[in-house]
Design an enzyme around this catalytic site. Structure first.
Site, PDB file in Angstrom:
ATOM      1  CG  ASP A  55      41.246  45.492  46.638  1.00 26.30           C
ATOM      2  OD1 ASP A  55      41.296  44.252  46.668  1.00 26.30           O
ATOM      3  OD2 ASP A  55      41.149  46.194  47.657  1.00 26.30           O
ATOM      4  NE  ARG A 275      42.214  49.811  46.803  1.00 26.82           N
ATOM      5  CZ  ARG A 275      40.896  49.850  46.601  1.00 26.82           C
ATOM      6  NH1 ARG A 275      40.128  48.949  47.167  1.00 26.82           N
ATOM      7  NH2 ARG A 275      40.356  50.766  45.825  1.00 26.82           N
ATOM      8  CE1 TYR A 283      36.791  42.010  50.721  1.00 23.08           C
ATOM      9  CE2 TYR A 283      39.085  42.528  51.157  1.00 23.08           C
ATOM     10  CZ  TYR A 283      38.055  42.305  50.267  1.00 23.08           C
ATOM     11  OH  TYR A 283      38.287  42.374  48.925  1.00 23.08           O
ATOM     12  N   PRO A 367      35.727  37.023  48.417  1.00 21.16           N
ATOM     13  CG  PRO A 367      34.879  39.182  48.230  1.00 21.16           C
ATOM     14  CD  PRO A 367      34.657  37.885  48.936  1.00 21.16           C
TER      15      PRO A 367
HETATM   16  C1  FAD Z   1      34.044  43.358  47.298  1.00 12.63           C
HETATM   17  C2  FAD Z   1      34.763  42.502  46.348  1.00 12.63           C
HETATM   18  C3  FAD Z   1      36.127  42.407  46.461  1.00 12.63           C
HETATM   19  C4  FAD Z   1      36.829  41.611  45.608  1.00 12.63           C
HETATM   20  N1  FAD Z   1      38.167  41.568  45.737  1.00 12.63           N
HETATM   21  C5  FAD Z   1      38.888  40.857  44.867  1.00 12.63           C
HETATM   22  C6  FAD Z   1      40.304  40.904  44.888  1.00 12.63           C
HETATM   23  O1  FAD Z   1      40.906  41.577  45.709  1.00 12.63           O
HETATM   24  N2  FAD Z   1      41.003  40.199  43.980  1.00 12.63           N
HETATM   25  C7  FAD Z   1      40.364  39.468  43.050  1.00 12.63           C
HETATM   26  O2  FAD Z   1      41.052  38.832  42.251  1.00 12.63           O
HETATM   27  N3  FAD Z   1      39.009  39.410  42.980  1.00 12.63           N
HETATM   28  C8  FAD Z   1      38.256  40.084  43.858  1.00 12.63           C
HETATM   29  N4  FAD Z   1      36.902  40.079  43.779  1.00 12.63           N
HETATM   30  C9  FAD Z   1      36.241  39.249  42.782  1.00 12.63           C
HETATM   31  C10 FAD Z   1      36.190  39.901  41.433  1.00 12.63           C
HETATM   32  O3  FAD Z   1      35.511  41.130  41.452  1.00 12.63           O
HETATM   33  C11 FAD Z   1      35.495  38.984  40.464  1.00 12.63           C
HETATM   34  O4  FAD Z   1      35.940  37.670  40.657  1.00 12.63           O
HETATM   35  C12 FAD Z   1      35.810  39.422  39.043  1.00 12.63           C
HETATM   36  O5  FAD Z   1      35.292  40.701  38.810  1.00 12.63           O
HETATM   37  C13 FAD Z   1      35.214  38.440  38.052  1.00 12.63           C
HETATM   38  O6  FAD Z   1      35.463  38.890  36.771  1.00 12.63           O
HETATM   39  P1  FAD Z   1      34.516  38.485  35.579  1.00 12.63           P
HETATM   40  O7  FAD Z   1      35.014  39.230  34.405  1.00 12.63           O
HETATM   41  O8  FAD Z   1      34.434  37.024  35.507  1.00 12.63           O
HETATM   42  O9  FAD Z   1      33.058  38.970  36.008  1.00 12.63           O
HETATM   43  P2  FAD Z   1      32.502  40.406  36.383  1.00 12.63           P
HETATM   44  O10 FAD Z   1      33.541  41.286  36.934  1.00 12.63           O
HETATM   45  O11 FAD Z   1      31.292  40.162  37.192  1.00 12.63           O
HETATM   46  O12 FAD Z   1      32.091  41.020  34.994  1.00 12.63           O
HETATM   47  C14 FAD Z   1      30.994  40.542  34.275  1.00 12.63           C
HETATM   48  C15 FAD Z   1      30.583  41.588  33.272  1.00 12.63           C
HETATM   49  O13 FAD Z   1      29.574  41.019  32.461  1.00 12.63           O
HETATM   50  C16 FAD Z   1      28.513  41.929  32.325  1.00 12.63           C
HETATM   51  N5  FAD Z   1      27.311  41.123  32.120  1.00 12.63           N
HETATM   52  C17 FAD Z   1      26.687  40.331  32.999  1.00 12.63           C
HETATM   53  N6  FAD Z   1      25.648  39.719  32.430  1.00 12.63           N
HETATM   54  C18 FAD Z   1      25.622  40.143  31.155  1.00 12.63           C
HETATM   55  C19 FAD Z   1      24.790  39.863  30.061  1.00 12.63           C
HETATM   56  N7  FAD Z   1      23.776  39.015  30.149  1.00 12.63           N
HETATM   57  N8  FAD Z   1      25.029  40.486  28.904  1.00 12.63           N
HETATM   58  C20 FAD Z   1      26.067  41.351  28.768  1.00 12.63           C
HETATM   59  N9  FAD Z   1      26.888  41.644  29.776  1.00 12.63           N
HETATM   60  C21 FAD Z   1      26.678  41.041  30.950  1.00 12.63           C
HETATM   61  C22 FAD Z   1      28.508  42.729  33.593  1.00 12.63           C
HETATM   62  O14 FAD Z   1      27.912  43.992  33.367  1.00 12.63           O
HETATM   63  C23 FAD Z   1      29.991  42.839  33.910  1.00 12.63           C
HETATM   64  O15 FAD Z   1      30.574  43.976  33.328  1.00 12.63           O
HETATM   65  C24 FAD Z   1      36.157  40.875  44.612  1.00 12.63           C
HETATM   66  C25 FAD Z   1      34.775  40.979  44.485  1.00 12.63           C
HETATM   67  C26 FAD Z   1      34.088  41.793  45.337  1.00 12.63           C
HETATM   68  C27 FAD Z   1      32.621  41.917  45.200  1.00 12.63           C
END
Ligand code: FAD
Length: 656
Positions: A55, A275, A283, A367
């Protein structure tokens, strides 16, 4: 894995496959949509995220959103952080306010750190992708990659399609995450061992084959792409488990609408994040969690947390103890999750500069610093335009090397900061002093804005190679503009109509490099007038190819003067800075002035950038807004810039 022999399948060819539609994948798709790159964008889940998860938005990411034209949507909807409060327990175990600090770093950006759930952020980006690509580029769901093969014999060819990937269309009921029977939406399914199933393509399944030039694995912490490449995800996971609650609170805690770090005497710590729409995210450190017996997780090597036993009520009960003597009840619970702290970085971010990984696929951490989503988006903001250039034949594939160079360093810094932060929050009372706690948060404040990222010397960043990235490098010509860092924003005036702008608003992410010629006060310095004419002539030579570079959206020459408006006339400026299109219509938007206006305070951009009005400077800005090179605003300086651009831009290389 290698692609097995299968009966003939549906086949297609694309420039790039993006695996995973999270923040990293969306940002990559945004660049590809903007630059007209043919991409296939897939996700294995049947729907996008609607609530919860990340977020926090850094100021730098908001600056980037502005360059893509949708920051206004963010500004309208987000909650913005201005003040941070620190609470410590007294002798009786009651928490009390011990300090207040500004949130973030005042003045580092026009934007403050802001919060809103990840689903909204993905919606804004998705809408922009739709607009830029005219609906051509969309996430295809639920599609799972099952096999990938790369023909390395083609070297760094940009015309062949050496990657072959088999994709399987999943039935909808295999594509929804397991919610463990909880009634409230939650993120438990993705926080522990991951949700990746390994399958092998089989006859009779709904399969297709895609041939691609490049692949971007944006598929999260348990990345399938990373595993296909055999890249290690190095690091550790701790036993600490944290709960996350998104609630509308009922409380007598006076600072519930401010960011708070609360340390209790015996019950752990809480971070309070106000928020959007009256929501608050908490957290909460969970001291007592159930484990699935003594079974160790294959991923973390730690005891497996029993996800089915984690409930919003259990997390709230811990929060209530930490808040003592204040009351905390809940009007609405929107989302909850729990996660185990771990810090890991992939050993490599690419293989053969053909298949890349980005975002959580490269780096995972807690996070708490609110960085994962931001750094993930900035990974592909860094990478995708480079792939766009290479695919279009506009740049040498050597520029792709800079992705790992630049982003691995950021990931390392992030993990180091997160380790410190996690240790602080998970410490027992008395282990760490309030002063140490605040000092780490204050020092990390600048890093978490995203505005201090400093890229090393490379084919795309012209500065001495031995400069440590902790020390910004400045040219004497622009003593406040660090080479390798993003151009800080400033007020600037459009010469043609006198309208003041923020510079960032005039530097949209179009994929163009910008040649910013700060020609100074040419009216009162005749030598500068001559230099301006020389530069204009150089750029107007047919060999300079500027018209073509403009048409291909590779280079936009811009002029920023600092002469008194009363004495300036439009015809002073060389035609190359105000060219006409094929219909004869003039470009009125590439000549800017750093002068006072009648309506508001402007005219201090030169001072802000450390550029002399008597000397000036010529600056190359990359498509992602980072300062690539600084030279003199003279014929020799521009020739030097041309040699630099010729190091990687195909059209300039041909002329140097
Ligand atoms: C509770 C919580 C709070 C957070 N708070 C923050 C915050 O405040 N600020 C911040 O910057 N970050 C925060 N984060 C971290 C953030 O959510 C992640 O770092 C971010 O989402 C990573 O982005 P991404 O696109 O790399 O991966 P993801 O968001 O994990 O996206 C990966 C995507 O790939 C898809 N996928 C996975 N495997 C496959 C496959 N084999 N084939 C096809 N599709 C696939 C999934 O379905 C998903 O849609 C938080 C995380 C959590 C859990």
């Amino acid at each position: 894995m290698a692609v097995p022999e299968l009966a003939p399948l549906k086949e297609s060819k694309v420039d790039v496959v993006i695996v995973g539609a999270g923040p990293a994948g969306y940002m990559a798709a945004l660049w590809f949509a903007r630059m007209g790159i043919k991409a296939k964008f897939i996700d294995k889940r049947s729907t996008k995220i609607f609530t919860g998860q990340a977020d926090g938005l850094q100021p730098r990411v908001l600056e980037v959103f502005e360059t893509f034209g949708f920051v206004d949507r963010a500004i309208k909807e987000v909650a913005v952080g201005y003040e941070a409060c620190f609470y410590e327990p007294d002798d009786e175990g009651k928490i009390r306010l011990v300090d207040k600090q500004p949130e973030g770093v005042p003045g580092i950006s026009r934007f403050n750190g802001s919060v809103i759930h990840q689903g909204r952020i993905e919606t804004w980006i998705s809408d922009a992708i739709e607009e830029f690509s005219k609906g051509e580029l969309q996430v295809e769901r639920p599609l799972l990659p099952e096999a990938m093969e790369v023909d390395t014999s083609v070297g760094d060819s940009t015309t062949e399609y050496p990657v072959k990937m088999v994709l399987k269309k999943l039935p909808d009921n295999d594509a929804g995450p397991d919610q463990f029977g909880h009634k409230v939406e939650n993120g438990l399914y993705r926080q522990f061992d991951g949700d990746q199933k390994y399958e092998v393509p089989k006859e009779g399944e709904d399969l297709e084959v895609v041939h691609a030039k490049y692949v971007l694995g944006c598929d999260g912490a348990h990345s399938w792409v990373r595993k296909q490449l055999g890249i290690e995800h190095k690091g550790e996971t701790t036993d600490f488990v944290w709960g996350v609650l998104d609630i509308v609170p009922i409380t007598d805690f006076p600072n519930i609408r401010k960011r708070c770090s609360i340390h209790s005497k015996n019950d752990g710590s809480i971070m309070v994040i106000p928020r959007e729409n009256g929501l608050v995210r908490l957290y909460i450190q969970l001291r007592e969690v159930d484990h699935e017996g003594d079974k160790l997780s294959e991923v973390t090597g730690k005891k497996r947390v029993d996800r089915s036993k984690l409930t919003a009520e259990q997390i709230l009960a811990t929060a209530q103890k930490i808040f003592y003597p204040f009351s905390l009840e809940v009007a609405e619970t929107h989302w909850f999750t729990a996660y185990q702290i771990g810090q890991r970085v992939a050993t490599d971010f690419q293989k053969d500069n053909r298949v890349f990984i980005a975002g959580d696929a490269c780096h995972t951490h807690s996070p708490k610093a609110g960085q994962g989503m931001n750094v993930s988006m900035m990974d592909t903001f860094n990478l995708a335009w480079k792939i766009g250039y290479v695919v279009k034949g506009l740049a040498d594939p050597s520029i792709l090397h800079t992705y790992e160079l630049e982003r691995h360093a950021v990931a390392d810094d992030l993990i180091a900061y997160d380790l410190q932060l996690s240790r602080l929050f998970s410490s027992k009372p008395g282990e760490i002093s309030t002063e140490e706690f605040r000092s780490v948060i204050e020092k990390g404040g600048a890093f978490t804005t995203g505005c201090t990222v400093n890229y090393d010397a490379s084919v795309l960043i012209d500065k001495p190679a031995d400069r440590p990235r902790t020390e910004p490098y400045y040219s004497a010509l622009a003593s406040n503009l660090a080479i390798g860092m993003r151009l800080p924003d400033t007020r600037i005036v459009m010469q043609s109509d006198g309208r003041p702008w923020w510079f960032n608003q005039r530097l949209p992410s179009t994929g163009e490099f910008r040649l910013l010629v700060f020609i100074g006060d040419y009216i009162n310095n005749p030598s500068l007038k001559k230099q301006m004419a020389d530069i204009g002539e150089f750029l107007a030579r047919p060999e300079s190819n500027v018209a073509q570079l403009r048409r291909d959206a590779v280079l936009q020459p811009m002029l920023v003067h600092a002469s008194p408006q009363a004495e300036v006339t439009w015809d002073d400026f060389p035609a190359v800075f105000r060219p006409r299109d094929e219909r004869g219509v003039m470009d009125y938007w590439s000549v800017l002035a750093d002068t006072p206006t009648l309506h508001e305070k402007t005219g201090d951009a030169y001072e802000k950038y450390g550029i002399s009005r008597e000397v000036g400077a010529a600056i190359v800005l990359r498509p992602d807004g980072y300062v690539a090179k600084v030279a003199e605003p003279t014929l020799e300086g521009i020739e030097d810039i041309w040699r630099f651009l010729g190091g990687f831009l195909t059209a300039v290389k041909a002329t140097t």
